[in-house]
Write an enzyme that holds these catalytic residues in place. Structure first.
Site, PDB file in Angstrom:
ATOM      1  N   LYS A  67       0.858  -1.194   0.000  1.00  0.00           N
ATOM      2  CA  LYS A  67       0.000   0.000   0.000  1.00  0.00           C
ATOM      3  C   LYS A  67       0.891   1.239   0.000  1.00  0.00           C
ATOM      4  CE  LYS A  67      -2.784   1.397   3.549  1.00  0.00           C
ATOM      5  NZ  LYS A  67      -4.007   1.398   4.384  1.00  0.00           N
ATOM      6  N   ARG A 110     -10.615  -2.445   6.033  1.00  0.00           N
ATOM      7  CA  ARG A 110      -9.728  -3.279   6.862  1.00  0.00           C
ATOM      8  C   ARG A 110      -9.573  -2.717   8.271  1.00  0.00           C
ATOM      9  NH1 ARG A 110      -5.455   0.032   8.672  1.00  0.00           N
ATOM     10  NH2 ARG A 110      -3.568  -0.231   7.435  1.00  0.00           N
ATOM     11  N   GLN A 138     -13.600   6.562   9.466  1.00  0.00           N
ATOM     12  CA  GLN A 138     -13.241   5.376  10.258  1.00  0.00           C
ATOM     13  C   GLN A 138     -14.297   5.061  11.321  1.00  0.00           C
ATOM     14  OE1 GLN A 138     -11.000   3.636   9.017  1.00  0.00           O
ATOM     15  NE2 GLN A 138     -10.114   5.211   7.688  1.00  0.00           N
ATOM     16  N   ASP A 159     -19.005  13.744  19.038  1.00  0.00           N
ATOM     17  CA  ASP A 159     -18.084  14.441  18.137  1.00  0.00           C
ATOM     18  C   ASP A 159     -18.328  15.936  18.325  1.00  0.00           C
ATOM     19  OD1 ASP A 159     -16.594  13.586  15.120  1.00  0.00           O
ATOM     20  OD2 ASP A 159     -16.940  15.694  15.676  1.00  0.00           O
ATOM     21  N   GLY A 223      -7.603   5.566  16.495  1.00  0.00           N
ATOM     22  CA  GLY A 223      -7.233   6.907  16.034  1.00  0.00           C
ATOM     23  C   GLY A 223      -5.776   7.265  16.228  1.00  0.00           C
ATOM     24  N   SER A 290      -5.478  -0.713  17.811  1.00  0.00           N
ATOM     25  CA  SER A 290      -4.941  -1.033  16.488  1.00  0.00           C
ATOM     26  C   SER A 290      -4.260   0.204  15.931  1.00  0.00           C
ATOM     27  CB  SER A 290      -6.075  -1.458  15.552  1.00  0.00           C
ATOM     28  OG  SER A 290      -5.626  -1.417  14.221  1.00  0.00           O
TER      29      SER A 290
HETATM   30  N1  NAD Z   1      -5.588   2.323  13.063  1.00  0.00           N
HETATM   31  C1  NAD Z   1      -5.710   2.338  11.755  1.00  0.00           C
HETATM   32  O1  NAD Z   1      -5.498   1.348  11.076  1.00  0.00           O
HETATM   33  C2  NAD Z   1      -6.162   3.601  11.066  1.00  0.00           C
HETATM   34  C3  NAD Z   1      -6.481   3.584   9.703  1.00  0.00           C
HETATM   35  C4  NAD Z   1      -6.931   4.744   9.099  1.00  0.00           C
HETATM   36  C5  NAD Z   1      -7.032   5.919   9.844  1.00  0.00           C
HETATM   37  N2  NAD Z   1      -6.697   5.899  11.156  1.00  0.00           N
HETATM   38  C6  NAD Z   1      -6.811   7.106  11.999  1.00  0.00           C
HETATM   39  O2  NAD Z   1      -8.154   7.197  12.477  1.00  0.00           O
HETATM   40  C7  NAD Z   1      -8.446   8.576  12.771  1.00  0.00           C
HETATM   41  C8  NAD Z   1      -9.791   8.948  12.154  1.00  0.00           C
HETATM   42  O3  NAD Z   1      -9.661   8.891  10.738  1.00  0.00           O
HETATM   43  P1  NAD Z   1     -10.852   9.387   9.786  1.00  0.00           P
HETATM   44  O4  NAD Z   1     -10.399   9.110   8.403  1.00  0.00           O
HETATM   45  O5  NAD Z   1     -12.153   8.873  10.228  1.00  0.00           O
HETATM   46  O6  NAD Z   1     -10.766  10.964  10.051  1.00  0.00           O
HETATM   47  P2  NAD Z   1     -11.924  12.031   9.801  1.00  0.00           P
HETATM   48  O7  NAD Z   1     -11.220  13.342   9.732  1.00  0.00           O
HETATM   49  O8  NAD Z   1     -12.825  11.590   8.705  1.00  0.00           O
HETATM   50  O9  NAD Z   1     -12.792  11.969  11.165  1.00  0.00           O
HETATM   51  C9  NAD Z   1     -12.233  12.254  12.411  1.00  0.00           C
HETATM   52  C10 NAD Z   1     -13.355  12.661  13.338  1.00  0.00           C
HETATM   53  O10 NAD Z   1     -12.838  12.786  14.668  1.00  0.00           O
HETATM   54  C11 NAD Z   1     -13.548  13.828  15.274  1.00  0.00           C
HETATM   55  N3  NAD Z   1     -12.907  14.286  16.500  1.00  0.00           N
HETATM   56  C12 NAD Z   1     -11.785  15.004  16.664  1.00  0.00           C
HETATM   57  N4  NAD Z   1     -11.566  15.246  17.975  1.00  0.00           N
HETATM   58  C13 NAD Z   1     -12.587  14.641  18.662  1.00  0.00           C
HETATM   59  C14 NAD Z   1     -12.925  14.525  20.032  1.00  0.00           C
HETATM   60  N5  NAD Z   1     -12.181  15.066  20.985  1.00  0.00           N
HETATM   61  N6  NAD Z   1     -14.048  13.819  20.355  1.00  0.00           N
HETATM   62  C15 NAD Z   1     -14.804  13.239  19.417  1.00  0.00           C
HETATM   63  N7  NAD Z   1     -14.529  13.331  18.090  1.00  0.00           N
HETATM   64  C16 NAD Z   1     -13.437  14.025  17.727  1.00  0.00           C
HETATM   65  C17 NAD Z   1     -13.604  14.885  14.171  1.00  0.00           C
HETATM   66  O11 NAD Z   1     -14.584  15.879  14.443  1.00  0.00           O
HETATM   67  C18 NAD Z   1     -13.983  14.017  12.980  1.00  0.00           C
HETATM   68  O12 NAD Z   1     -15.373  13.884  12.825  1.00  0.00           O
HETATM   69  C19 NAD Z   1      -7.255   9.376  12.249  1.00  0.00           C
HETATM   70  O13 NAD Z   1      -6.406   9.695  13.324  1.00  0.00           O
HETATM   71  C20 NAD Z   1      -6.565   8.423  11.288  1.00  0.00           C
HETATM   72  O14 NAD Z   1      -5.196   8.683  11.133  1.00  0.00           O
HETATM   73  C21 NAD Z   1      -6.272   4.768  11.780  1.00  0.00           C
END
Ligand code: NAD
Length: 320
Positions: A67, A110, A138, A159, A223, A290
C-alpha cells in the site's frame, strides 16, 4: 500480462464487512505465529508531505501487496484529499502485479474489520449499546463492523463537530437493521450506557475519563498513531485488559499504550489462535488498540481481488 483496476466503488461492492472481518482475522492469526513478512513502513518525505510504503506477505494465505499512502496537508487547496492511498496486489509465486485498487475504501474496510475482529472475541455476547467517538470515515466503518458481529440496538455519537455527527446519524438511520442513533450530550452520558466504546478520532488528548466505563465494557481505539497522540486515558489502560494488533507496533507508535504505561496482555492473533483467552468474565473491561498493519491491507486486498474476479468487477488492462 494483465492487471485489474478496481475503483473505490468496486472495492466496496467486492467485499462485505463480514468477509473483511474474517480476512483480517486470518491476517492477525498468521502474524502472531510468525507466518507473515512485514517490514516497518518506510516514510518518504518530500517538500509538501510524506508518502508511506507498506508491504506485506502472508505465508499461509499467500496474500501479497504494497500500500502507498500519501499525506499532503496542502492538497485541499488543489481540490484533492489530504490522505490518498493505493494498493498494488502481487502474485506471490511470480511477483507479477495482479491488481491496482483504490486504497482509501480498502483502508476503511480493513480498519473497521480490525475493530470487528476485536469485538467478536472481546465484547460481551449481549453487547448492544455503542458509544461512538468520531463521526468520520473510520468511525462509520467501526460501527458497521460492530454491527456485523453483535446485535447493536443503540448508538450515541460523540463528536465536537455537530454537523459531522448529525450527518453520520442521518446516514446510519438509513442502514438496514439500523440501531437507534442519537448525538450524545457528553462523553460521560454515552459511556454510562455503553457496552462497546469505539474511538476513531483525530484527537491528540484523551476522549473520556476511564472511571466512567461500566464493568464489562469493550473499548476499541484506532485513532492515535504517534507516541504524542492519546485517545484513551491512562485510567482506562489501568482498568482494562490490553490487547493490541502487534506488540512492537503498538509500543513504537501508540500514544495510548506508551503514555498509559500499558502492560500488553495479548496480541489479538494470539487470542484467535487460542494461545490466549478471549473475554474472561462479564465484568472484565477490555481495550483493543490497532495502529494499522500492512498485513491487514494485504489480506483484504487478496479477498477483494478474489471476489472482484468472481463478480467481474473492475477494468482489466493488458499491460504487455
Ligand atoms: N488504526 C488504523 O489502522 C487507522 C487507519 C486509518 C485511519 N486511522 C486514523 O483514524 C483517525 C480517524 O480517521 P478518519 O479518516 O475517520 O478521520 P476524519 O477526519 O474523517 O474523522 C475524524 C473525526 O474525529 C472527530 N474528532 C476530533 N476530535 C474529537 C474529540 N475530541 N471527540 C470526538 N470526536 C473528535 C472529528 O470531528 C472528525 O469527525 C485518524 O487519526 C486516522 O489517522 C487509523
Amino acid at each position: 500480462m494483465h492487471i485489474r483496476i478496481l475503483t473505490a466503488a468496486d472495492v466496496r461492492a467486492a467485499l462485505s464487512m463480514t468477509a473483511a472481518i474474517d480476512a483480517v482475522g486470518r491476517a492477525y492469526a498468521q502474524l502472531s505465529t510468525g507466518k507473515a513478512t512485514m517490514p516497518l513502513r518506510s516514510r518518504f518525505h518530500t517538500q509538501k508531505g510524506v508518502t508511506l510504503l507498506m508491504p506485506a506477505h502472508l505465508h499461509d494465505s499467500g496474500d501479497f501487496a504494497v500500500k502507498i499512502v500519501s499525506v499532503y496537508a496542502d492538497n485541499p487547496k488543489l481540490g484533492l484529499p489530504t490522505v490518498a492511498a493505493t494498493v498494488l496486489a502481487l502474485d506471490p509465486q511470480t511477483g507479477m502485479p495482479l491488481a491496482l485498487m483504490e486504497g482509501d475504501s480498502l483502508t476503511a474496510l480493513r480498519t473497521g474489520a480490525a475493530g470487528g475482529v476485536a469485538a467478536r472475541y472481546l465484547a460481551r455476547a449481549d453487547a448492544g449499546n455503542v458509544a461512538l467517538f468520531g463521526a468520520g470515515v473510520q468511525a462509520r466503518a467501526q460501527l458497521q463492523a460492530a454491527m456485523a458481529v453483535r446485535k447493536i440496538r443503540r448508538v450515541w455519537i460523540v463528536d465536537p463537530f455537530e454537523s459531522a455527527a448529525r450527518r453520520l446519524a442521518d446516514d446510519i438511520a438509513g442502514w438496514t437493521d439500523a440501531p437507534a442513533v442519537s448525538l450524545a450530550e457528553s462523553p460521560q452520558s454515552a459511556l454510562v450506557q455503553a457496552d462497546i466504546v469505539l474511538a476513531a478520532t483525530t484527537t491528540t488528548t484523551p476522549l473520556f475519563d476511564g472511571n466512567d466505563l461500566k464493568p464489562g465494557t469493550h473499548v476499541t481505539g484506532v485513532g492515535s498513531f504517534t507516541p504524542q497522540m492519546q485517545e484513551i486515558d491512562a485510567t482506562t489502560i489501568r482498568r482494562a485488559r490490553v490487547v493490541v494488533d502487534q506488540r512492537d507496533a503498538a509500543m513504537a507508535e501508540a500514544g495510548d499504550i506508551i503514555a498509559g504505561k500499558a502492560v500488553i496482555d495479548a496480541e489479538i492473533g494470539e487470542i484467535i489462535n487460542g494461545d490466549k483467552p478471549g473475554r474472561q468474565s462479564d465484568d472484565e473491561i477490555t481495550f483493543f488498540k490497532s495502529v494499522g498493519l500492512a498485513v491487514q491491507d494485504a489480506v483484504t486486498a487478496g479477498a477483494v481481488l478474489k471476489s472482484a474476479e468472481e463478480k467481474g468487477l473492475g477494468t482489466v488492462i493488458q499491460m504487455s
